[in-house]
Design a protein around this motif. Structure first.
Motif, mmCIF file in Angstrom:
data_model
loop_
_atom_site.group_PDB
_atom_site.id
_atom_site.type_symbol
_atom_site.label_atom_id
_atom_site.label_comp_id
_atom_site.label_asym_id
_atom_site.label_seq_id
_atom_site.Cartn_x
_atom_site.Cartn_y
_atom_site.Cartn_z
ATOM 1 N N GLU A 237 0.767 -1.087 -0.152
ATOM 2 C CA GLU A 237 -0.018 -0.023 -0.123
ATOM 3 C C GLU A 237 0.685 1.266 0.044
ATOM 4 O OE1 GLU A 237 -3.250 0.152 -0.400
ATOM 5 O OE2 GLU A 237 -3.923 -1.700 0.106
ATOM 6 N N VAL A 238 1.879 1.195 0.759
ATOM 7 C CA VAL A 238 2.947 2.279 0.809
ATOM 8 C C VAL A 238 3.402 2.804 -0.727
ATOM 9 C CG1 VAL A 238 5.365 3.157 1.649
ATOM 10 C CG2 VAL A 238 3.404 2.071 3.163
ATOM 11 N N MET A 239 3.791 1.430 -1.372
ATOM 12 C CA MET A 239 4.461 1.463 -2.738
ATOM 13 C C MET A 239 3.452 2.052 -3.526
ATOM 14 S SD MET A 239 7.716 0.458 -3.054
ATOM 15 C CE MET A 239 7.277 0.286 -5.062
ATOM 16 N N ALA A 240 2.057 1.768 -3.426
ATOM 17 C CA ALA A 240 1.327 2.133 -4.563
ATOM 18 C C ALA A 240 1.136 3.939 -4.248
ATOM 19 C CB ALA A 240 -0.252 1.671 -4.122
ATOM 20 N N ALA A 241 1.061 4.122 -2.962
ATOM 21 C CA ALA A 241 0.975 5.786 -2.917
ATOM 22 C C ALA A 241 2.126 6.350 -3.174
ATOM 23 C CB ALA A 241 0.800 5.994 -1.111
ATOM 24 N N LEU A 242 3.361 5.933 -3.240
ATOM 25 C CA LEU A 242 4.624 6.420 -3.595
ATOM 26 C C LEU A 242 4.711 6.451 -4.979
ATOM 27 C CD1 LEU A 242 7.147 4.917 -1.346
ATOM 28 C CD2 LEU A 242 6.699 7.056 -1.361
ATOM 29 N N LEU A 243 3.923 5.221 -5.674
ATOM 30 C CA LEU A 243 4.129 5.426 -7.153
ATOM 31 C C LEU A 243 2.863 5.664 -7.796
ATOM 32 C CD1 LEU A 243 5.507 1.853 -7.721
ATOM 33 C CD2 LEU A 243 6.884 3.869 -7.687
ATOM 34 N N ASP A 244 1.942 6.403 -6.850
ATOM 35 C CA ASP A 244 0.649 6.863 -7.208
ATOM 36 C C ASP A 244 -0.309 6.228 -8.216
ATOM 37 O OD1 ASP A 244 -1.406 9.153 -7.083
ATOM 38 O OD2 ASP A 244 -0.424 10.220 -8.767
#
Length: 245
Positions: A237-244
């Motif tokens: 979920e953090v990766m998805a937020a970072l990668l938008d």
């Protein structure tokens, strides 16, 4: 993959700031997926424990990061800056006071820009946990909802044992009580706020009432099933937020 071929938010222009009492190791799972991302230890914590001061606040921790951010800016332009918990408040200060250095801001279960709501009893217990292995173990078991690998849980406890006593107390008594809302007019780039509905440390209501209304236009991303340590509990979920995405 060479730097020239790397997607713009994949590695060298991503800076990840850890939360209170931890270190850059908090981002281990995220950094495994983003080779080259920077996860510096904040003033008074991790390898920077020796730099801790009894009077340090959000601005001091943010200012200590500026040489790194300016170096990255000179080489590659503004960064994606992410911060967890205490690191979220530091990241917010950096992005608001030096908007030229930050392309995009990602706040993960952030300490709010206003004084963090915490009972006197809670503050006293957390203050007393410094250097106490049993208390730190209870604390991390209390604020998580997902099981953590032994290597990560053990590092959390070790980081709590090696943190500067001065910096530990300074966050409880000064940094977490600061109000930096007057700085927020300096924000320029897009902001994403990722938080858990089940966070027992910084409640979802605190994010909804004390963070999002102060960051007009911010993208809110709520997840469930995670405690406070989202970078370790739900790195995808953090990766998805970072990668938008």
């Amino acid at each position: 993959m060479t730097d020239a071929a790397a997607p713009p938010h994949a590695n060298h222009d991503t800076v990840l700031l850890h939360g209170f009492g931890t270190s850059g190791h908090l981002w281990r799972a995220v950094c495994d997926a983003l080779p080259g991302a920077h996860a510096p230890d904040l003033m008074g914590f991790g390898t920077q424990a020796i730099a801790g001061r009894a009077d340090q606040g959000t601005a001091d921790m943010g200012a200590a990061l500026l040489p790194l951010l300016r170096s990255l800016h000179a080489a590659r332009g503004p960064v994606t800056l992410a911060g967890h918990s205490m690191g979220g408040k530091v990241a917010l200060w950096v992005a608001a006071t030096h908007p030229d250095l930050v392309r995009r801001l990602v706040l993960i279960a952030p300490s709010p820009p206003t004084p963090e709501p915490m009972s006197d009893r809670g503050r006293a217990a957390l203050r007393a946990a410094h250097g106490d292995r049993a208390a730190l173990t209870r604390q991390y078991r209390t604020i998580t909802r997902q099981p953590l690998p032994d290597v990560d849980f053990g590092q959390l406890v070790r980081d709590g044992l090696r943190a500067s006593p001065a910096a530990w107390t300074a966050w409880m008594d000064l940094g977490s009580r600061e109000d930096i809302t007057a700085r927020l007019g300096g924000l320029r780039g897009p902001v994403t706020v990722l938080y858990s509905a089940d966070d027992p440390a910084i409640a979802a209501d605190t994010i909804r009432a004390g963070v999002l209304p102060l960051l007009l236009g911010a993208q809110a991303r709520e997840v469930r099933g995670s405690g406070h340590l989202l970078p370790l509990e739900q790195p995808a979920e953090v990766m998805a937020a970072l990668l938008d995405v």
